[in-house]
Design a protein around this motif. Structure first.
Motif, PDB file in Angstrom:
ATOM      1  N   MET A   8      41.028 -37.779  52.212  1.00 48.80           N
ATOM      2  CA  MET A   8      41.430 -36.322  52.835  1.00 48.80           C
ATOM      3  C   MET A   8      41.225 -36.320  54.502  1.00 48.80           C
ATOM      4  SD  MET A   8      41.202 -33.728  50.696  1.00 48.80           S
ATOM      5  CE  MET A   8      42.254 -34.781  49.887  1.00 48.80           C
ATOM      6  N   VAL A  11      46.759 -35.753  57.009  1.00 49.72           N
ATOM      7  CA  VAL A  11      47.884 -35.351  56.173  1.00 49.72           C
ATOM      8  C   VAL A  11      47.021 -34.820  54.729  1.00 49.72           C
ATOM      9  CG1 VAL A  11      49.691 -36.676  54.699  1.00 49.72           C
ATOM     10  CG2 VAL A  11      49.112 -37.136  57.115  1.00 49.72           C
ATOM     11  N   GLY A  12      46.446 -35.837  54.250  1.00 52.31           N
ATOM     12  CA  GLY A  12      45.548 -35.308  52.142  1.00 52.31           C
ATOM     13  C   GLY A  12      44.957 -33.898  53.177  1.00 52.31           C
ATOM     14  N   ASP A  29      38.011 -38.360  47.930  1.00 54.16           N
ATOM     15  CA  ASP A  29      38.320 -39.467  49.277  1.00 54.16           C
ATOM     16  C   ASP A  29      37.036 -40.210  48.926  1.00 54.16           C
ATOM     17  OD1 ASP A  29      39.453 -39.099  52.606  1.00 54.16           O
ATOM     18  OD2 ASP A  29      37.069 -40.104  52.429  1.00 54.16           O
ATOM     19  N   VAL A  30      36.730 -41.789  49.242  1.00 55.07           N
ATOM     20  CA  VAL A  30      35.989 -42.666  49.546  1.00 55.07           C
ATOM     21  C   VAL A  30      34.354 -42.275  50.201  1.00 55.07           C
ATOM     22  CG1 VAL A  30      37.151 -44.186  48.427  1.00 55.07           C
ATOM     23  CG2 VAL A  30      37.049 -43.776  50.724  1.00 55.07           C
ATOM     24  N   VAL A  31      34.835 -41.520  51.540  1.00 55.68           N
ATOM     25  CA  VAL A  31      33.959 -41.502  52.498  1.00 55.68           C
ATOM     26  C   VAL A  31      33.245 -39.474  51.288  1.00 55.68           C
ATOM     27  CG1 VAL A  31      33.147 -40.552  54.378  1.00 55.68           C
ATOM     28  CG2 VAL A  31      34.620 -42.500  53.625  1.00 55.68           C
ATOM     29  N   ALA A  80      47.838 -39.723  49.864  1.00 55.29           N
ATOM     30  CA  ALA A  80      47.850 -40.129  51.627  1.00 55.29           C
ATOM     31  C   ALA A  80      46.798 -40.296  52.479  1.00 55.29           C
ATOM     32  CB  ALA A  80      47.404 -38.484  51.917  1.00 55.29           C
ATOM     33  N   LEU A  81      46.999 -41.623  51.869  1.00 53.30           N
ATOM     34  CA  LEU A  81      45.908 -42.536  52.396  1.00 53.30           C
ATOM     35  C   LEU A  81      46.342 -43.350  54.357  1.00 53.30           C
ATOM     36  CD1 LEU A  81      45.293 -44.350  48.948  1.00 53.30           C
ATOM     37  CD2 LEU A  81      44.225 -43.054  50.196  1.00 53.30           C
ATOM     38  N   LYS A 116      53.259 -39.407  50.563  1.00 50.01           N
ATOM     39  CA  LYS A 116      52.584 -38.670  52.340  1.00 50.01           C
ATOM     40  C   LYS A 116      53.050 -39.683  53.100  1.00 50.01           C
ATOM     41  CE  LYS A 116      54.190 -34.643  51.762  1.00 50.01           C
ATOM     42  NZ  LYS A 116      55.116 -33.948  53.632  1.00 50.01           N
ATOM     43  N   SER A 117      51.630 -40.263  52.824  1.00 52.46           N
ATOM     44  CA  SER A 117      51.547 -41.584  53.591  1.00 52.46           C
ATOM     45  C   SER A 117      52.856 -42.233  54.926  1.00 52.46           C
ATOM     46  CB  SER A 117      51.188 -43.125  53.593  1.00 52.46           C
ATOM     47  OG  SER A 117      49.412 -42.559  52.568  1.00 52.46           O
ATOM     48  N   THR A 118      52.932 -43.023  55.551  1.00 52.65           N
ATOM     49  CA  THR A 118      54.133 -43.279  56.640  1.00 52.65           C
ATOM     50  C   THR A 118      54.259 -44.709  55.919  1.00 52.65           C
ATOM     51  OG1 THR A 118      53.277 -42.460  58.264  1.00 52.65           O
ATOM     52  CG2 THR A 118      55.251 -44.297  58.052  1.00 52.65           C
ATOM     53  N   GLU A 141      56.172 -36.897  55.858  1.00 54.77           N
ATOM     54  CA  GLU A 141      55.150 -35.441  56.746  1.00 54.77           C
ATOM     55  C   GLU A 141      54.749 -35.937  58.496  1.00 54.77           C
ATOM     56  OE1 GLU A 141      52.514 -33.559  55.378  1.00 54.77           O
ATOM     57  OE2 GLU A 141      53.199 -32.718  57.310  1.00 54.77           O
ATOM     58  N   ARG A 144      51.104 -32.777  63.114  1.00 53.93           N
ATOM     59  CA  ARG A 144      50.616 -32.999  65.068  1.00 53.93           C
ATOM     60  C   ARG A 144      49.005 -32.398  64.627  1.00 53.93           C
ATOM     61  NH1 ARG A 144      52.414 -28.881  68.709  1.00 53.93           N
ATOM     62  NH2 ARG A 144      52.834 -28.280  66.585  1.00 53.93           N
ATOM     63  N   GLU A 145      48.150 -34.006  64.545  1.00 54.37           N
ATOM     64  CA  GLU A 145      46.783 -33.995  64.259  1.00 54.37           C
ATOM     65  C   GLU A 145      45.925 -33.321  65.566  1.00 54.37           C
ATOM     66  OE1 GLU A 145      44.767 -37.508  65.576  1.00 54.37           O
ATOM     67  OE2 GLU A 145      45.645 -38.695  63.746  1.00 54.37           O
ATOM     68  N   CYS A 252      49.782 -42.903  65.021  1.00 53.82           N
ATOM     69  CA  CYS A 252      51.077 -42.865  64.649  1.00 53.82           C
ATOM     70  C   CYS A 252      52.369 -43.701  65.428  1.00 53.82           C
ATOM     71  CB  CYS A 252      51.760 -41.879  64.090  1.00 53.82           C
ATOM     72  SG  CYS A 252      50.498 -41.344  63.033  1.00 53.82           S
ATOM     73  N   ARG A 313      41.576 -42.439  68.170  1.00 50.83           N
ATOM     74  CA  ARG A 313      42.914 -43.380  67.827  1.00 50.83           C
ATOM     75  C   ARG A 313      43.824 -44.307  68.550  1.00 50.83           C
ATOM     76  NH1 ARG A 313      43.278 -41.691  61.326  1.00 50.83           N
ATOM     77  NH2 ARG A 313      44.183 -40.410  62.091  1.00 50.83           N
TER      78      ARG A 313
HETATM   79  N1  LIG Z   1      47.952 -38.688  61.765  1.00 57.04           N
HETATM   80  C1  LIG Z   1      49.223 -38.055  61.549  1.00 57.04           C
HETATM   81  O1  LIG Z   1      49.387 -37.332  62.291  1.00 57.04           O
HETATM   82  C2  LIG Z   1      50.328 -38.298  60.948  1.00 57.04           C
HETATM   83  C3  LIG Z   1      51.224 -37.731  60.799  1.00 57.04           C
HETATM   84  C4  LIG Z   1      52.042 -38.426  59.865  1.00 57.04           C
HETATM   85  C5  LIG Z   1      51.896 -38.974  58.971  1.00 57.04           C
HETATM   86  N2  LIG Z   1      51.001 -39.602  58.965  1.00 57.04           N
HETATM   87  C6  LIG Z   1      50.846 -40.491  57.486  1.00 57.04           C
HETATM   88  O2  LIG Z   1      49.417 -40.375  56.988  1.00 57.04           O
HETATM   89  C7  LIG Z   1      48.703 -41.405  56.150  1.00 57.04           C
HETATM   90  C8  LIG Z   1      47.579 -40.971  56.235  1.00 57.04           C
HETATM   91  O3  LIG Z   1      47.000 -41.030  57.787  1.00 57.04           O
HETATM   92  P1  LIG Z   1      45.807 -39.782  57.981  1.00 57.04           P
HETATM   93  O4  LIG Z   1      46.553 -39.699  59.739  1.00 57.04           O
HETATM   94  O5  LIG Z   1      45.929 -39.037  57.053  1.00 57.04           O
HETATM   95  O6  LIG Z   1      44.151 -40.829  58.091  1.00 57.04           O
HETATM   96  P2  LIG Z   1      42.896 -40.816  58.131  1.00 57.04           P
HETATM   97  O7  LIG Z   1      42.916 -42.282  57.578  1.00 57.04           O
HETATM   98  O8  LIG Z   1      42.262 -39.765  58.935  1.00 57.04           O
HETATM   99  O9  LIG Z   1      42.666 -40.706  56.712  1.00 57.04           O
HETATM  100  C9  LIG Z   1      42.770 -41.170  55.397  1.00 57.04           C
HETATM  101  C10 LIG Z   1      41.642 -40.605  54.815  1.00 57.04           C
HETATM  102  O10 LIG Z   1      42.071 -41.622  52.975  1.00 57.04           O
HETATM  103  C11 LIG Z   1      40.376 -41.679  53.036  1.00 57.04           C
HETATM  104  N3  LIG Z   1      40.559 -42.588  52.294  1.00 57.04           N
HETATM  105  C12 LIG Z   1      40.487 -44.353  52.139  1.00 57.04           C
HETATM  106  N4  LIG Z   1      40.695 -45.170  50.768  1.00 57.04           N
HETATM  107  C13 LIG Z   1      40.477 -44.261  50.114  1.00 57.04           C
HETATM  108  C14 LIG Z   1      41.104 -44.089  48.603  1.00 57.04           C
HETATM  109  N5  LIG Z   1      40.724 -45.525  48.203  1.00 57.04           N
HETATM  110  N6  LIG Z   1      40.960 -43.172  48.268  1.00 57.04           N
HETATM  111  C15 LIG Z   1      40.621 -42.145  48.743  1.00 57.04           C
HETATM  112  N7  LIG Z   1      40.430 -42.170  49.620  1.00 57.04           N
HETATM  113  C16 LIG Z   1      40.787 -43.085  51.000  1.00 57.04           C
HETATM  114  C17 LIG Z   1      40.123 -42.106  54.173  1.00 57.04           C
HETATM  115  O11 LIG Z   1      38.599 -42.541  53.874  1.00 57.04           O
HETATM  116  C18 LIG Z   1      40.140 -41.203  54.978  1.00 57.04           C
HETATM  117  O12 LIG Z   1      39.951 -39.977  54.964  1.00 57.04           O
HETATM  118  C19 LIG Z   1      49.495 -42.171  57.303  1.00 57.04           C
HETATM  119  O13 LIG Z   1      50.310 -43.559  56.658  1.00 57.04           O
HETATM  120  C20 LIG Z   1      49.794 -42.282  58.329  1.00 57.04           C
HETATM  121  O14 LIG Z   1      50.230 -42.703  59.823  1.00 57.04           O
HETATM  122  C21 LIG Z   1      49.829 -39.130  59.852  1.00 57.04           C
END
Ligand SMILES: NC(=O)c1ccc[n+]([C@@H]2O[C@H](COP(=O)([O-])OP(=O)(O)OC[C@H]3O[C@@H](n4cnc5c(N)ncnc54)[C@H](O)[C@@H]3O)[C@@H](O)[C@H]2O)c1
Length: 386
Positions: A8, A11-12, A29-31, A80-81, A116-118, A141, A144-145, A252, A313
């Protein structure tokens, strides 16, 4: 459709909200604090659209700390991990994805998985080979944050890897929620993964290009703004994404440029390593340039990478701080999201008036807060400054 979304983060959560307008969505989400906030219709992230949609829209969306019970009757799992860059291995650390895919496959091998993760180029294909399946998909994906849900509602394009046949259904899911009728592109998973890494590396290259132009202008006593405006009027170059900064950063760009370079291995290339190096050279130059003003105390205005961000980050400012720490200078920080009077050994002064007494204030991005002391603000935020 019932969809389970793992992770969550930006992305998620934005994917979950987007799709829960018309589907049943379980967000994992684990949190547990994040899960509780979401179930109370509050956003764990700073993003106006996410905050508004959670509060006001009728969403079919529940958050939990484990997805195990939901795989049996889900139609799709979205991953979306995090995929952080492992400096030692010089590759993305994909263990969160590896573990999640293993768990899902053990419970239900025929459940389609959408990543959806990179990820590194080749990851989806290799995972399908490992599990002798063709139902692991990848969709890059581009959000933008801080504008994550807005970007999900207005995607520049929808790209899905083409393998097991379910890709059309995935594309339809996203297209039906988009407000801007985006183009859909289906391609091999290796190609879809390439799109993501090449797109982010292009953006990093563009930032570095204008930053090194700005370095040249400072060194020669020229006005960067004139040069940038002059060249950006060429429609092939364009007047956008050209504002100098201390360096590219955020979650990213730093890791995705490194991953693309790592993916080249022995394939001939000469362009990608310098994009990574250029960012380091830029930060060293900026720190040196700040020191030419011979400050005794430097105020660091914000640790966030850009305005509106809720996390630090890989902010470029951290590397600048590390370089400045080696100088005989006192460093103080203004960062209202830090609820303490110390951050990594440096003093935090969140009383703005007191903070402004520093000899020089350095700001990656300018803010109205600094208007009254503009003459002692060091920033390369040329286009926001005026
Ligand atoms: N942030 C961006 O703008 C963006 C844009 C495009 C792609 N991405 C890619 O998408 C992916 C996720 O990015 P993000 O920014 O959403 O990451 P994030 O770190 O903000 O969120 C990831 C979430 O996953 C949770 N998590 C970790 N392990 C878990 C598990 N085993 N089960 C369930 N939840 C778990 C974490 O607690 C966290 O809330 C990355 O690969 C990133 O490169 C990010």
């Amino acid at each position: 459709m019932k969809i389970t979304v793992l992770g969550m983060g930006y992305v998620g959560l934005s994917n979950a909200i987007l799709l829960s307008q018309s589907n049943e969505v379980i967000g994992i989400d684990v949190v547990s604090e994040k899960v509780n906030l979401i179930n109370n219709k509050k956003s764990p992230l700073k993003d106006d659209y996410i905050i508004n949609y959670l509060k006001n829209k009728n969403l079919n969306f529940v958050a939990k700390t484990s997805g195990k019970d939901d795989y049996a009757d889900s139609d799709l799992v979205i991953l979306a991990l995090p995929t952080n860059y492992d400096e030692k291995e010089e590759f993305f650390d994909t263990h969160f994805l590896d573990d999640a895919i293993k768990e899902i496959k053990e419970i239900r091998n025929n459940l389609p998985i959408l990543i959806k993760s990179t990820i590194p180029i080749g990851y989806t294909r290799e995972k399908n080979e490992e599990y002798k399946s063709n139902n692991i998909y990848f969709s890059p994906e581009f959000l933008r944050e801080g504008k994550a849900l807005y970007d999900s509602l207005h995607p520049s394009r929808i790209i899905v890897s083409e393998n097991g046949g379910f890709e059309k259904e995935i594309a339809r899911l996203y297209k039906s929620e988009a407000l801007n009728n985006p183009k859909v592109l289906l391609m091999k998973s290796d190609e879809a993964e390439s799109v993501k890494l090449f797109a982010n590396t292009y953006l990093a290259m563009r930032v570095s290009f204008f930053n090194e132009l700005d370095t040249f202008a400072i060194a020669k006593g020229l006005d960067s703004k004139n040069i940038i405006e002059g060249i950006s009027e060429d429609p092939r170059i364009g007047n956008y994404y050209n504002n100098p900064s201390f360096g590219y950063g955020g979650y990213c760009l730093p890791k995705d440029t490194r991953q693309l370079y790592a993916n080249y291995k022995e394939i001939p290339n000469a362009l990608f390593k310098p994009i990574i190096e250029s960012n380091e050279v830029r930060k060293e130059f900026i720190a040196k340039d700040i020191m030419t003003y011979k400050p005794k105390q430097i105020g660091i205005y914000r640790l966030v990478m850009k305005k509106g961000s809720d996390n630090f980050r890989k902010s470029a400012i951290f590397d600048i701080i590390e370089i400045l720490k080696k100088e005989n200078v006192d460093l103080i920080i203004y960062e209202p999201t830090v609820d303490s009077d110390e951050f990594e050994g440096l003093k935090v002064i969140n009383n703005l008036e007191e903070f402004k007494e520093a000899d020089i204030i350095i700001a990656n991005r300018i803010s109205d807060d600094l208007k009254d002391i503009e003459e002692k603000v060091y920033s390369r935020d040329i286009f926001t400054r005026d």
